[in-house]
Design an enzyme around this catalytic site. Structure first.
Site, PDB file in Angstrom:
ATOM      1  N   TYR A 169     -78.870  59.672 -86.020  1.00  0.00           N
ATOM      2  CA  TYR A 169     -80.048  59.552 -85.178  1.00  0.00           C
ATOM      3  C   TYR A 169     -80.556  60.958 -84.837  1.00  0.00           C
ATOM      4  O   TYR A 169     -80.030  61.953 -85.322  1.00  0.00           O
ATOM      5  CB  TYR A 169     -79.731  58.729 -83.934  1.00  0.00           C
ATOM      6  CG  TYR A 169     -79.359  57.296 -84.253  1.00  0.00           C
ATOM      7  CD1 TYR A 169     -80.283  56.428 -84.812  1.00  0.00           C
ATOM      8  CD2 TYR A 169     -78.074  56.813 -84.022  1.00  0.00           C
ATOM      9  CE1 TYR A 169     -79.947  55.121 -85.122  1.00  0.00           C
ATOM     10  CE2 TYR A 169     -77.728  55.505 -84.328  1.00  0.00           C
ATOM     11  CZ  TYR A 169     -78.672  54.666 -84.886  1.00  0.00           C
ATOM     12  OH  TYR A 169     -78.333  53.374 -85.198  1.00  0.00           O
ATOM     13  N   GLY A 314     -66.593  47.098 -79.863  1.00  0.00           N
ATOM     14  CA  GLY A 314     -68.002  46.774 -79.987  1.00  0.00           C
ATOM     15  C   GLY A 314     -68.146  45.293 -80.255  1.00  0.00           C
ATOM     16  O   GLY A 314     -68.165  44.471 -79.352  1.00  0.00           O
ATOM     17  N   CYS A 338     -63.069  39.136 -83.966  1.00  0.00           N
ATOM     18  CA  CYS A 338     -64.307  39.416 -84.698  1.00  0.00           C
ATOM     19  C   CYS A 338     -64.011  39.293 -86.187  1.00  0.00           C
ATOM     20  O   CYS A 338     -62.984  39.772 -86.668  1.00  0.00           O
ATOM     21  CB  CYS A 338     -64.792  40.822 -84.369  1.00  0.00           C
ATOM     22  SG  CYS A 338     -66.162  41.405 -85.393  1.00  0.00           S
ATOM     23  N   CYS A 356     -73.286  35.707 -81.958  1.00  0.00           N
ATOM     24  CA  CYS A 356     -71.964  35.966 -82.524  1.00  0.00           C
ATOM     25  C   CYS A 356     -71.540  34.722 -83.276  1.00  0.00           C
ATOM     26  O   CYS A 356     -71.573  33.616 -82.725  1.00  0.00           O
ATOM     27  CB  CYS A 356     -70.962  36.295 -81.422  1.00  0.00           C
ATOM     28  SG  CYS A 356     -69.257  36.464 -82.028  1.00  0.00           S
ATOM     29  N   LYS A 424     -60.155  40.579 -96.542  1.00  0.00           N
ATOM     30  CA  LYS A 424     -60.875  39.712 -95.609  1.00  0.00           C
ATOM     31  C   LYS A 424     -59.913  39.040 -94.633  1.00  0.00           C
ATOM     32  O   LYS A 424     -60.103  37.886 -94.233  1.00  0.00           O
ATOM     33  CB  LYS A 424     -61.689  38.671 -96.370  1.00  0.00           C
ATOM     34  CG  LYS A 424     -62.892  39.246 -97.107  1.00  0.00           C
ATOM     35  CD  LYS A 424     -63.845  38.170 -97.564  1.00  0.00           C
ATOM     36  CE  LYS A 424     -64.581  37.528 -96.417  1.00  0.00           C
ATOM     37  NZ  LYS A 424     -65.467  36.444 -96.840  1.00  0.00           N
TER      38      LYS A 424
END
Length: 658
Positions: A169, A314, A338, A356, A424
């Site tokens: 950024y 996060g 998550c 989510c 995964k």
């Protein structure tokens, strides 16, 4: 346990070592904090997080359009005050992240309008569009506005501020040779390139006084060609420390390697901790680290090994707002993990609110009332995949008597196929949590139990839910019954083996992931696809796209696109492409040509009993659609509450970047 030990950042006392990492949210029209955002942050504070760091707050929109919260807008101070009050009441501290802008990462006012940035470099989102360098006067104005923004945050009751100096950024663009080509005082050597960021620290310090904590989030390693390497990152660390900040928040990556900054399912745990550890060797202030620390054991080890002083979650905080409380209560086994799908981020970039995939209540904390069922209600669920389990658990929570029939030997459905590859494991972890919750609940579970329409109709159910999933589509290819042919799901779950020479038919998500998994042990894996490109119908977030592309490249797969399989034999297959036929020798041919919903029962039940269909039985889609569909159906069953979906919960304001 170090995770639960009290800590300090400057004068700010924190009750534990776990913080909610900064992520963008939607806003009120003027850029102030939306009530949904406030409630969402409050939920994580109630869940035990010691520090809440907000997503970026722009200090001005004079040079860029609104991309996130705006500090200094008409209502920003009062909304921050409300946020601070709620966070403090929950026992946490609040840090407001401040940004002077996104620079080359911004979406410009119009496609042909050059974004203002550090230098005349290419816009990220509009290749070929060159940015216009900010003038010295504009730079100095941004520096002053950062001080003003910090003063507003402090006056509103925030406990600290964080400078948004990372990830490619605007501040990071100034500090990197990759994007800073200036020849004035804000360019050149590292000290010149760091001048913008260090001037901001000085401006903020003057605005908030000597005792108010200032955090600085920065990227000492980009992980892309031409980007910052560690040696310069450590030199940068020293300069930032000397400026008088109170904590170093270490980040990694940039948009060109976005999955290093915002991890996906394909990344390993604690992927940024090595970098924080390098910074920690020279740090004189606390070091904050993030990056797939969702497993409490992994997070604890990062702290115990001295790789950081505070760990941040996060997307893990979206999936499980009660993460810290569950750790403290020795209930880590019940943490919703998550799964790295980044549907949350993807939703934001499509112009909606956060969602989510595995937590339907996320960013809708007050929008999903759960009323006890008014009258005795019996529900039958057919299928123990994610949608079926979510429906069953939510319905049982409301007092509904639920029975779940699963025709296979275990619950989980295709979650165990999706979580089959070693890369995964996040999905496999989620599957195991959901299976264990279901088995521990009041839901009556019957495995190895298939249901006929006649049996179902005789059961006297008030509600029947078809969560029967989908099956592999078997294309009409001569020889498809060959002994060499197996289905991708069977390979992914270990029910079917494969040889050293493998051909996969279908280069969708399942085909590509199965191919990458088999490439770990096979000598050669070839993927044949009818479309002209691989992953042609896959829609996922940019960082997942980049991570999967890297995985496929590293797997050394051979792709044949624009080809149609003509014949399968026991020792391989023949395909046609551009009018020519080619034969590939193979021990194993894996079918990954899509899925067909298992919806045959619907026609036999409709009109005879109250029946609904959810998940892949409607259309082969995603974990998000299955989970949200099951949750909303169970939440509204027997009530006049509206059935909300991820789609109609979406807003119109774009979500800022993480």
């Amino acid at each position: 346990m170090k995770l639960l030990e009290a800590g300090r950042i400057g004068t700010m006392e924190l009750k534990n070592r776990v913080f909610m990492a900064p992520m963008g949210t939607t806003t009120e029209p003027d850029g102030s904090f939306h009530e949904r955002s406030i409630r969402y942050y409050e939920e994580r504070a109630l869940g035990g997080f010691g520090l809440i760091i907000t997503g970026a707050n722009q200090v001005t929109t004079e040079y860029e359009q609104k991309a996130c919260n705006i500090i200094g807008s008409e209502h920003s101070q009062e909304r921050i005050a409300e946020l601070a009050n709620r966070i403090h009441a929950a026992g946490a501290k609040l840090c407001i992240q401040l940004t002077p802008g996104l620079g080359r990462m911004q979406l410009p006012f119009a496609a042909e309008v050059a974004p203002l940035a550090a230098s005349a470099v290419e816009s990220y989102w509009f290749p070929g569009l060159m940015c216009e360098p900010l003038s010295v006067e504009q730079i100095q104005h941004l520096v002053a506005k950062m001080g003003e923004g910090a003063a507003v945050a402090k006056a509103a009751g925030a406990d600290s501020v964080e400078i948004h100096g990372y990830g490619g950024y605007l501040i990071d663009q100034f500090s990197s040779e990759l994007w800073n080509k200036r020849e004035d005082e804000y360019g050149g050597d590292l000290e010149g390139r760091m001048k913008f960021g260090l001037d901001i620290v000085k401006s903020v310090r003057e605005a908030v006084g000597p005792d108010f904590p200032i955090l600085y989030k920065y990227t000492p390693y980009h992980g892309v060609p031409g980007g910052r390497e560690l040696e310069e990152g450590l030199a940068q660390t020293r300069l930032i420390q000397e400026s008088g900040i109170d904590a170093l928040h270490v980040d990694m990556g940039c948009y060109e390697a976005w999955y290093k900054a915002i991890p996906t399912v394909y990344q390993p745990q604690a992927l940024q901790s090595w970098l924080a550890a390098e910074v920690k060797k020279i740090a004189t202030v606390p070091v904050l680290t993030t990056g797939k620390l969702n497993d409490p054991g992994v997070a604890e080890k990062v702290l115990a090994d001295g790789k950081g002083d505070f760990i941040g979650l996060g997307h893990g905080a979206l999936a499980e707002p009660d993460w810290v409380n569950k750790v403290a209560e020795n209930k880590a086994y019940d943490i919703t993990p998550c799964i790295g799908c980044n549907e949350c981020l993807f939703s934001g970039f499509k112009g909606g609110h956060y969602v989510c995939a595995v937590n339907p209540r996320c960013y809708a904390e007050d929008m999903n009332p759960m009323e006890p069922v008014a009258a005795p209600t019996r529900a039958l669920v057919l299928g123990g995949g994610p949608g079926g389990m979510e429906f069953a658990l939510t319905a049982a929570e409301r007092g509904i008597e639920v029975e779940l029939w699963e025709k296979g030997p275990r619950l989980g459905g295709t979650l165990f196929a999706a979580g089959g590859p070693s890369f995964k494991s996040d999905v496999k972890d989620y599957a195991e949590v959901m299976v264990n919750r279901t088995l521990a609940s009041n839901v009556k579970v019957k495995t190895m139990k298939d249901g006929t329409a006649e049996e179902i109709l005789l059961g006297g159910w008030d509600k029947v839910v078809l969560a029967t999933g989908a099956r592999h589509t078997m294309p009409p290819i001569p020889g498809i019954e060959s002994a060499s042919v197996v289905k991708a799901n069977d390979v992914l779950t270990g029910r079917a083996g494969y040889g050293k020479r493998v051909v996969v038919i279908g280069a969708g998500l399942v085909g590509c992931e199965a191919a990458a998994m088999m490439a770990q042990t096979a000598d050669k894996v070839t993927v044949v696809e009818m479309e002209e490109k691989i992953l042609a119908t896959v829609e996922h977030c940019r960082n997942n796209e980049l991570a999967l592309a890297q995985l496929l490249e590293d797997s050394d797969l051979e792709f044949v696109t624009g080809a149609r399989v003509a014949q399968i034999a026991d020792d391989g297959l023949t395909y046609s492409k551009d009018g020519a036929e080619t034969t590939i020798d193979a021990d194993t041919v894996v079918i990954a040509a899509g899925y067909t919903p298992n919806d045959e029962l619907l026609a036999r039940l409709e009109g005879k009993i109250d029946v609904s269909v959810i998940g892949d039985a409607v259309e082969a889609d995603s974990i998000l659609s299955a989970v949200h569909g099951g949750f909303q159906l169970a939440r509204t069953l027997g009530t006049d509450l509206p059935l909300l979906t991820a789609a109609n919960l979406a807003g119109t304001e774009p979500v800022a970047t993480d």
